[in-house]
Design a protein around this motif. Sequence first.
Motif, short mmCIF file in Angstrom:
data_model
loop_
_atom_site.label_atom_id
_atom_site.label_comp_id
_atom_site.label_asym_id
_atom_site.label_seq_id
_atom_site.Cartn_x
_atom_site.Cartn_y
_atom_site.Cartn_z
N LEU A 55 0.63 29.44 1.86
CA LEU A 55 0.67 29.42 3.32
C LEU A 55 1.58 30.50 3.85
O LEU A 55 2.50 30.95 3.17
CB LEU A 55 1.16 28.05 3.80
N ASN A 56 1.34 30.89 5.11
CA ASN A 56 2.17 31.88 5.78
C ASN A 56 2.48 31.42 7.19
O ASN A 56 1.67 30.73 7.83
CB ASN A 56 1.45 33.23 5.86
N VAL A 57 3.64 31.84 7.68
CA VAL A 57 3.99 31.57 9.07
C VAL A 57 2.92 32.22 9.94
O VAL A 57 2.50 33.35 9.69
CB VAL A 57 5.39 32.13 9.40
N GLY A 58 2.43 31.48 10.92
CA GLY A 58 1.37 31.96 11.81
C GLY A 58 -0.01 31.47 11.44
O GLY A 58 -0.93 31.57 12.24
N ASP A 59 -0.19 30.95 10.22
CA ASP A 59 -1.49 30.39 9.83
C ASP A 59 -1.82 29.17 10.68
O ASP A 59 -0.94 28.33 10.94
CB ASP A 59 -1.48 29.94 8.35
N ASP A 60 -3.07 29.07 11.12
CA ASP A 60 -3.58 27.85 11.73
C ASP A 60 -4.09 26.99 10.59
O ASP A 60 -4.89 27.46 9.77
CB ASP A 60 -4.71 28.14 12.71
N VAL A 61 -3.62 25.74 10.52
CA VAL A 61 -3.95 24.89 9.38
C VAL A 61 -4.40 23.49 9.82
O VAL A 61 -4.07 23.03 10.91
CB VAL A 61 -2.75 24.74 8.41
N ARG A 62 -5.14 22.86 8.92
CA ARG A 62 -5.48 21.44 9.04
C ARG A 62 -4.65 20.75 7.96
O ARG A 62 -4.72 21.11 6.80
CB ARG A 62 -6.96 21.21 8.79
N VAL A 63 -3.84 19.79 8.38
CA VAL A 63 -2.95 19.09 7.45
C VAL A 63 -3.45 17.67 7.25
O VAL A 63 -3.74 16.96 8.22
CB VAL A 63 -1.51 19.02 7.99
N GLN A 64 -3.56 17.26 6.02
CA GLN A 64 -3.84 15.87 5.69
C GLN A 64 -2.52 15.27 5.22
O GLN A 64 -1.81 15.86 4.39
CB GLN A 64 -4.91 15.76 4.62
N PHE A 65 -2.18 14.11 5.78
CA PHE A 65 -0.85 13.55 5.52
C PHE A 65 -0.87 12.03 5.62
O PHE A 65 -1.82 11.44 6.14
CB PHE A 65 0.17 14.13 6.50
N GLU A 66 0.20 11.44 5.12
CA GLU A 66 0.45 10.00 5.26
C GLU A 66 1.70 9.82 6.09
O GLU A 66 2.66 10.58 5.95
CB GLU A 66 0.67 9.36 3.88
N LEU A 67 1.67 8.84 6.97
CA LEU A 67 2.85 8.48 7.75
C LEU A 67 3.61 7.43 6.96
O LEU A 67 3.07 6.37 6.65
CB LEU A 67 2.43 7.94 9.12
N LYS A 68 4.85 7.75 6.59
CA LYS A 68 5.65 6.82 5.79
C LYS A 68 6.90 6.45 6.56
O LYS A 68 7.43 7.26 7.31
CB LYS A 68 6.01 7.44 4.44
N GLY A 69 7.36 5.24 6.37
CA GLY A 69 8.56 4.79 7.05
C GLY A 69 9.32 3.77 6.23
O GLY A 69 8.76 3.11 5.37
N ARG A 70 10.62 3.72 6.51
CA ARG A 70 11.44 2.71 5.84
C ARG A 70 12.60 2.32 6.76
O ARG A 70 13.03 3.11 7.60
CB ARG A 70 11.94 3.20 4.49
N GLU A 71 13.06 1.11 6.57
CA GLU A 71 14.17 0.60 7.36
C GLU A 71 15.40 0.50 6.48
O GLU A 71 15.32 0.02 5.34
CB GLU A 71 13.81 -0.77 7.94
N VAL A 72 16.54 0.97 7.01
CA VAL A 72 17.81 0.86 6.29
C VAL A 72 18.84 0.26 7.23
O VAL A 72 18.68 0.28 8.46
CB VAL A 72 18.30 2.23 5.77
N THR A 73 19.89 -0.25 6.66
CA THR A 73 21.00 -0.79 7.44
C THR A 73 22.19 0.12 7.24
O THR A 73 22.60 0.38 6.11
CB THR A 73 21.34 -2.23 6.99
N ASP A 74 22.76 0.63 8.36
CA ASP A 74 23.90 1.55 8.25
C ASP A 74 25.19 0.77 8.00
O ASP A 74 25.19 -0.46 7.90
CB ASP A 74 23.99 2.47 9.46
#
Length: 108
Positions: A55-74
């Motif tokens: 990849l290069n800066v300036g490329d137009d791309v289609r990204v396939q991804f997963e949304l991940k999340g987690r909960e922590v206690t500070d």
Amino acid sequence: MEILGKITRIEKTEQVTEKFKKRRVILECTGQNNKFAQTLEFTLVQGNVDTANALNVGDDVRVQFELKGREVTDKNSKKIVFNTLEAYRFDVVKKAVDFIPAPEPTNN
């Protein structure tokens, strides 16, 4: 999940621990319902970090991804939720145009 965007930054691979590495790719995205551009950070992990080498800066791309999340206690017992956009595939829709500067004028 999938989204289209333009790459604005590709970071170096970060070796977090002996067995875990990650790399960030930053995109600017505009959707049909967004009036303003959105800046999104996608994370590549482990074997996927080398995906960014093509990849290069300036490329137009289609990204396939997963949304991940987690909960922590500070340390103050407050619960905090972290979300990550973990990319697993980038398809270049349009390559960035290489900028070639005009030659310097000569005084003849």
